[in-house]
Design a protein around this motif. Structure first.
Motif, mmCIF file in Angstrom:
data_model
loop_
_atom_site.group_PDB
_atom_site.id
_atom_site.type_symbol
_atom_site.label_atom_id
_atom_site.label_comp_id
_atom_site.label_asym_id
_atom_site.label_seq_id
_atom_site.Cartn_x
_atom_site.Cartn_y
_atom_site.Cartn_z
ATOM 1 N N ASN A 91 -1.221 22.706 -23.334
ATOM 2 C CA ASN A 91 -2.640 22.490 -23.617
ATOM 3 C C ASN A 91 -3.284 23.836 -23.924
ATOM 4 O OD1 ASN A 91 -3.231 19.604 -23.269
ATOM 5 N ND2 ASN A 91 -2.519 19.923 -21.169
ATOM 6 N N ASN A 116 -12.323 22.098 -24.072
ATOM 7 C CA ASN A 116 -11.482 22.908 -23.176
ATOM 8 C C ASN A 116 -10.902 22.134 -22.009
ATOM 9 O OD1 ASN A 116 -12.386 24.925 -24.855
ATOM 10 N ND2 ASN A 116 -13.297 26.178 -23.268
ATOM 11 N N MET A 120 -7.650 18.480 -22.151
ATOM 12 C CA MET A 120 -6.466 18.700 -21.325
ATOM 13 C C MET A 120 -6.124 17.432 -20.552
ATOM 14 S SD MET A 120 -6.147 21.042 -17.908
ATOM 15 C CE MET A 120 -7.270 19.870 -17.115
ATOM 16 N N HIS A 121 -7.133 16.841 -19.923
ATOM 17 C CA HIS A 121 -6.907 15.636 -19.126
ATOM 18 C C HIS A 121 -6.405 14.484 -19.991
ATOM 19 C CE1 HIS A 121 -7.393 12.569 -16.087
ATOM 20 N NE2 HIS A 121 -8.217 11.895 -16.866
ATOM 21 N N CYS A 123 -4.896 14.603 -22.898
ATOM 22 C CA CYS A 123 -3.534 14.885 -23.380
ATOM 23 C C CYS A 123 -2.503 14.635 -22.279
ATOM 24 C CB CYS A 123 -3.436 16.323 -23.875
ATOM 25 S SG CYS A 123 -4.188 16.609 -25.490
ATOM 26 N N ASN A 141 -1.000 24.545 -18.939
ATOM 27 C CA ASN A 141 -2.396 24.606 -19.349
ATOM 28 C C ASN A 141 -2.815 26.064 -19.536
ATOM 29 O OD1 ASN A 141 -2.606 21.760 -18.965
ATOM 30 N ND2 ASN A 141 -2.869 22.109 -16.768
ATOM 31 N N SER A 143 -5.429 28.515 -19.282
ATOM 32 C CA SER A 143 -6.737 28.772 -18.690
ATOM 33 C C SER A 143 -7.185 30.188 -19.080
ATOM 34 C CB SER A 143 -6.672 28.590 -17.167
ATOM 35 O OG SER A 143 -7.941 28.791 -16.586
ATOM 36 N N MET A 165 -9.791 23.942 -15.171
ATOM 37 C CA MET A 165 -8.378 23.780 -15.531
ATOM 38 C C MET A 165 -7.465 24.241 -14.395
ATOM 39 S SD MET A 165 -8.267 24.999 -19.536
ATOM 40 C CE MET A 165 -6.614 24.397 -19.874
ATOM 41 N N THR A 169 -5.060 21.651 -12.519
ATOM 42 C CA THR A 169 -3.622 21.888 -12.550
ATOM 43 C C THR A 169 -2.989 21.575 -11.197
ATOM 44 O OG1 THR A 169 -3.729 23.535 -14.334
ATOM 45 C CG2 THR A 169 -1.866 23.693 -12.814
ATOM 46 N N SER A 185 -0.363 26.602 -14.965
ATOM 47 C CA SER A 185 -1.263 27.180 -15.959
ATOM 48 C C SER A 185 -1.058 28.686 -16.033
ATOM 49 C CB SER A 185 -2.726 26.867 -15.629
ATOM 50 O OG SER A 185 -3.151 27.566 -14.476
#
Length: 253
Positions: A91, A116, A120-121, A123, A141, A143, A165, A169, A185
């Motif tokens: 991500n 941002n 992520m969530h 995906c 991820n 960050s 993020m 994570t 991340s």
């Protein structure tokens, strides 16, 4: 040299910068296929061709605006048509506006959060459809150090999204560890990418950089891509819920 043979990846924000370089790294180590997602079609097609020509990896570009949930769904539908599965998700999509706190209204706040953090969530939700049944997955991820210490050049919305993020994570890692899914991340500092090109510290004199950054230089995309590759590989099988700082020593946890 073939640690990623038989593995397939999706990378948002993969048409440029850290995320693109991470796909190149994995492809050089045998990645069988990758889909890079981004909004700029011309840059995306060029990046996919570059990755394929450099590494021989089967790489495709899918035009995706991650602020639109339907685009994310279509991205993973495209992956299902191209590849037998997906084992790796990076991500990397993001925006980093540089704005004073009092100029950020609801519209701008939501724009940054949707690109941002929410993307992520969404995906990850799509990736889980592949990863849970196969009981395997690597999610990374991207960050930022701003999520650790707050931003100065970046906006409060950016810092808040990147902090979110880091926390999210840990939540994903705890929730899906039983499925052998690792979620980690990275937190880059000042890295030479197009994103920071307009920031004042990107053109700061070397003497000032040395005062701010213990290692005395801005980071390179390669400084981050190797860490992402590590987190995507079997070398990190017993690491999950971590956020690895790649910032030249600006923040030491």
């Amino acid at each position: 040299m073939h640690k990623f043979e038989g593995k397939y990846a999706i990378a948002t924000g993969g048409t440029d910068g850290i995320t693109k370089e991470s796909i190149i790294c994995m492809a050089r180590d045998g990645l069988s296929g990758a889909i890079i997602a981004g909004r700029n079609e011309e840059r995306g097609i060029k990046a996919a061709e570059e990755i394929k020509n450099l590494t021989g990896c089967e790489c495709y570009y899918v035009q995706t605006d991650v602020s639109k949930p339907e685009d994310i769904v279509n991205l993973f539908k495209a992956a299902k048509l191209k590849f037998p599965t997906i084992q790796i998700l990076v991500n990397g999509a993001g925006v980093c506006p540089s704005m004073p706190i009092e100029t950020i209204d609801a519209k701008e706040w939501d724009r940054v959060m949707n690109i941002n953090l929410r993307s992520m969530h969404l995906c990850i939700l799509e990736a889980l459809k592949f990863m849970k049944p196969q009981k395997y997955g690597k999610i990374i991820n991207v960050s930022s150090v701003a999520g650790r210490i707050g931003g100065t050049e970046s906006s409060i919305a950016y810092s808040a999204s990147k902090g979110g993020m880091i926390t999210a994570t840990k939540c994903y890692a705890k929730a899906y560890g039983d499925y052998n899914i690792n979620v980690n991340s990275i937190c880059p500092g000042a890295i030479k990418t197009n994103m920071i090109a307009d920031f004042t510290y990107a053109s700061a004199p070397e003497s000032l950089i040395k005062k701010i950054i213990p290692l005395g230089r801005l980071g390179k995309v390669e400084d981050c891509s190797g860490v992402i590759e590590f987190l995507a590989s079997s070398d990190s099988d017993y690491i999950t819920g971590c956020s690895i700082d790649v910032n030249g020593g600006v923040f030491m946890n």
